[in-house]
Design a protein around this motif. Structure first.
Motif, PDB file in Angstrom:
ATOM      1  N   LYS A  19       8.021 -11.817   8.677  1.00 28.83           N
ATOM      2  CA  LYS A  19       9.220 -11.801   9.514  1.00 28.83           C
ATOM      3  C   LYS A  19       9.965 -13.122   9.383  1.00 28.83           C
ATOM      4  CE  LYS A  19       8.730  -7.728  11.394  1.00 28.83           C
ATOM      5  NZ  LYS A  19       7.968  -7.493  12.590  1.00 28.83           N
ATOM      6  N   TYR A  20      11.268 -13.025   9.184  1.00 33.66           N
ATOM      7  CA  TYR A  20      12.142 -14.183   9.314  1.00 33.66           C
ATOM      8  C   TYR A  20      12.306 -14.523  10.795  1.00 33.66           C
ATOM      9  CZ  TYR A  20      14.110 -14.391   4.541  1.00 33.66           C
ATOM     10  OH  TYR A  20      14.319 -14.551   3.191  1.00 33.66           O
ATOM     11  N   SER A  21      12.469 -15.808  11.087  1.00 33.26           N
ATOM     12  CA  SER A  21      12.809 -16.230  12.440  1.00 33.26           C
ATOM     13  C   SER A  21      14.187 -15.704  12.822  1.00 33.26           C
ATOM     14  CB  SER A  21      12.805 -17.757  12.520  1.00 33.26           C
ATOM     15  OG  SER A  21      13.471 -18.195  13.699  1.00 33.26           O
ATOM     16  N   PRO A  22      14.354 -15.248  14.080  1.00 33.52           N
ATOM     17  CA  PRO A  22      15.692 -14.856  14.528  1.00 33.52           C
ATOM     18  C   PRO A  22      16.587 -16.060  14.830  1.00 33.52           C
ATOM     19  CG  PRO A  22      14.120 -14.566  16.314  1.00 33.52           C
ATOM     20  CD  PRO A  22      13.320 -15.002  15.111  1.00 33.52           C
ATOM     21  N   TYR A  23      16.016 -17.257  14.732  1.00 31.59           N
ATOM     22  CA  TYR A  23      16.764 -18.482  15.045  1.00 31.59           C
ATOM     23  C   TYR A  23      17.179 -19.263  13.804  1.00 31.59           C
ATOM     24  CZ  TYR A  23      14.891 -17.766  19.757  1.00 31.59           C
ATOM     25  OH  TYR A  23      14.563 -17.244  20.971  1.00 31.59           O
ATOM     26  N   ASP A  25      17.302 -19.515   9.359  1.00 32.61           N
ATOM     27  CA  ASP A  25      17.109 -18.847   8.063  1.00 32.61           C
ATOM     28  C   ASP A  25      16.059 -19.552   7.216  1.00 32.61           C
ATOM     29  OD1 ASP A  25      18.465 -21.137   7.370  1.00 32.61           O
ATOM     30  OD2 ASP A  25      20.056 -20.140   6.247  1.00 32.61           O
ATOM     31  N   SER A  26      15.604 -20.707   7.676  1.00 29.54           N
ATOM     32  CA  SER A  26      14.644 -21.502   6.899  1.00 29.54           C
ATOM     33  C   SER A  26      13.217 -21.383   7.436  1.00 29.54           C
ATOM     34  CB  SER A  26      15.052 -22.973   6.911  1.00 29.54           C
ATOM     35  OG  SER A  26      15.100 -23.462   8.247  1.00 29.54           O
ATOM     36  N   ARG A  27      13.012 -20.502   8.410  1.00 31.31           N
ATOM     37  CA  ARG A  27      11.662 -20.364   8.979  1.00 31.31           C
ATOM     38  C   ARG A  27      11.212 -18.918   8.848  1.00 31.31           C
ATOM     39  NH1 ARG A  27      10.162 -23.093  14.702  1.00 31.31           N
ATOM     40  NH2 ARG A  27       9.552 -24.855  13.379  1.00 31.31           N
ATOM     41  N   ILE A  28       9.965 -18.753   8.423  1.00 31.81           N
ATOM     42  CA  ILE A  28       9.436 -17.422   8.139  1.00 31.81           C
ATOM     43  C   ILE A  28       7.946 -17.431   8.470  1.00 31.81           C
ATOM     44  CG2 ILE A  28       8.843 -17.866   5.717  1.00 31.81           C
ATOM     45  CD1 ILE A  28      10.265 -15.188   5.119  1.00 31.81           C
ATOM     46  N   ALA A  29       7.402 -16.260   8.812  1.00 27.91           N
ATOM     47  CA  ALA A  29       5.976 -16.193   9.138  1.00 27.91           C
ATOM     48  C   ALA A  29       5.342 -14.992   8.461  1.00 27.91           C
ATOM     49  CB  ALA A  29       5.770 -16.107  10.648  1.00 27.91           C
ATOM     50  N   VAL A  30       4.059 -15.167   8.109  1.00 25.88           N
ATOM     51  CA  VAL A  30       3.292 -14.117   7.448  1.00 25.88           C
ATOM     52  C   VAL A  30       1.984 -13.916   8.202  1.00 25.88           C
ATOM     53  CG1 VAL A  30       2.103 -13.433   5.323  1.00 25.88           C
ATOM     54  CG2 VAL A  30       4.280 -14.671   5.189  1.00 25.88           C
ATOM     55  N   ALA A  31       1.688 -12.671   8.575  1.00 30.28           N
ATOM     56  CA  ALA A  31       0.392 -12.314   9.163  1.00 30.28           C
ATOM     57  C   ALA A  31      -0.488 -11.743   8.057  1.00 30.28           C
ATOM     58  CB  ALA A  31       0.570 -11.286  10.276  1.00 30.28           C
ATOM     59  N   SER A  32      -1.756 -12.180   8.019  1.00 31.25           N
ATOM     60  CA  SER A  32      -2.610 -11.792   6.889  1.00 31.25           C
ATOM     61  C   SER A  32      -4.049 -11.600   7.340  1.00 31.25           C
ATOM     62  CB  SER A  32      -2.543 -12.858   5.794  1.00 31.25           C
ATOM     63  OG  SER A  32      -3.111 -14.076   6.248  1.00 31.25           O
ATOM     64  N   ALA A  33      -4.846 -11.069   6.426  1.00 34.04           N
ATOM     65  CA  ALA A  33      -6.244 -10.767   6.723  1.00 34.04           C
ATOM     66  C   ALA A  33      -7.094 -11.051   5.492  1.00 34.04           C
ATOM     67  CB  ALA A  33      -6.397  -9.298   7.118  1.00 34.04           C
ATOM     68  N   ALA A  34      -8.301 -11.548   5.718  1.00 31.26           N
ATOM     69  CA  ALA A  34      -9.266 -11.702   4.631  1.00 31.26           C
ATOM     70  C   ALA A  34      -9.792 -10.326   4.222  1.00 31.26           C
ATOM     71  CB  ALA A  34     -10.420 -12.601   5.064  1.00 31.26           C
ATOM     72  N   ASN A  35     -10.173 -10.200   2.967  1.00 27.83           N
ATOM     73  CA  ASN A  35     -10.818  -8.972   2.470  1.00 27.83           C
ATOM     74  C   ASN A  35     -10.012  -7.717   2.770  1.00 27.83           C
ATOM     75  OD1 ASN A  35     -13.217 -10.530   1.697  1.00 27.83           O
ATOM     76  ND2 ASN A  35     -13.596 -10.651   3.896  1.00 27.83           N
TER      77      ASN A  35
END
Length: 352
Positions: A19-23, A25-35
């Motif tokens: 997801k890009y930040s709604p505030y 354009d230079s901030r972004i986040a990734v949710a992830s999982a091992a295996n």
């Protein structure tokens, strides 16, 4: 962003959402999982885009897989993560290590989170336990529980009305809840569309009748036509529906993916454009056909593929649009441990 594609790797972790930040354009986040999310912990990557490319600003580890995320709409530093143990955690990029809030009522994996874009004071979650829950970030107990009854992969808020919430699930139905209705009336359920039901009108030429009911994995509200929802899932077809006339069946059919559609998102810049990511390892850009002349044989529009991005080498699990700038930058993630940032306009020009 002079380069046509930026890349960031998540070694040891397979992304599930971006997801890009709604505030910014230079901030972004990734949710992830091992295996691949089967067993092991999760990691949230909070990233910044700068002259050196994509840089880690913060990482938060969880004891279980992370399946989705949502930026706060009231605090630019905070974001939610949906976890495999049924919890939802609220993190602050200015606070080290631990979540500032932990919400834990779901009995199975929490697979989706969405923040209310209008009133900004609630968020929703959906779970494999068959429920959608509405929460306030200020209290640990949920405000409302909406029963779906089967594994619910995705939930979302209507972009123009904070009382209207949608969900899609394994039983092949799109549900729309209106929190203003009496709870005695089917727990706020106002629309229930059987996505795979044969439409009551002729199909466009060359399109086969729907397959047997299949799991719906993703959906999104159109940002310009606030009664239109797109769905996608195991049968590889994107369908759009107008919830004002649920009995009419799909308003458009969009076909081209070779395997299940894992995530889709309408453009914030154009009413007829959406992007989708699939287990066929591609990301595809589409028009839903709503701006094109009908051929007269069917009221159902046939969507058109505008381009393909095939740089991922594993399942594509997350797609998102940047709200800012000239319009066209997207983020995609896949099980290949990669985040790719690129300009969808390049696809249209045949340069990607």
């Amino acid at each position: 962003m002079a380069s046509s594609m930026l890349e960031f790797r998540t070694p040891g972790f397979n992304p599930y959402a971006v997801k890009y930040s709604p505030y910014y354009d230079s901030r972004i986040a990734v949710a992830s999982a091992a295996n691949y999310g089967i067993v092991g912990n999760g990691r949230l990557f909070c990233l910044g885009l700068g002259p050196q490319g994509v840089q880690v600003e913060k990482m938060f580890d969880t004891n279980d897989a992370q399946y989705d995320l949502a930026w706060s709409e009231i605090n630019e530093s905070q974001l939610l993560v949906a976890c495999g143990d049924g919890s939802i955690k609220l993190y602050d990029v200015n606070v080290n290590d631990f979540p500032v809030m932990n919400f834990h009522e779901h009995k199975r994996e929490t697979f989706s989170v969405a923040w209310s874009p209008i009133t900004k004071d609630t968020f929703a979650s959906s779970s494999w336990d068959g429920t959608v829950k509405i929460w306030s970030p200020a209290r640990k107990d949920s405000i409302t529980t909406l029963p779906v009854g089967n594994c619910t992969y995705s939930t979302n808020y209507c972009p123009s009305n904070p009382n209207i919430i949608s969900a899609v699930s394994t039983d092949s139905h799109l549900r729309v809840f209106d929190l203003r209705t009496p709870i005695s009336a089917q727990y706020h359920l106002t629309v229930k569309i059987p996505v795979h039901h044969p439409p009551p009108v002729p199909l466009p030429p060359g399109i086969a009748p729907p397959a047997m009911p299949a799991e719906i994995l993703t959906h999104d509200w159109n940002k310009y036509r606030d009664t239109v929802i797109a769905t996608g899932g195991v049968d590889r077809v994107i369908r759009t529906f107008d919830i004002r006339n649920p009995a009419a069946g799909p308003t458009s059919l969009i076909m081209g993916h070779e395997y299940a559609i894992r995530r889709l998102a309408w453009s914030p810049h154009a009413a007829d454009v959406l992007i989708s990511g699939s287990y066929d390892m591609t990301v595809r850009l589409w028009t839903d056909g709503s701006t094109m002349e009908s051929d007269g044989s069917s009221p159902i529009k046939r969507g058109v593929q505008l381009g393909v991005m095939n740089r991922h080498t594993e399942f594509v699990t997350g797609v998102d649009w940047c709200l800012f700038g000239v319009g066209g930058w997207v983020a995609t993630v896949g099980w290949d441990e990669r985040l790719l940032l690129w300009d969808a306009n390049m696809i249209l020009q045949g340069r990607l």
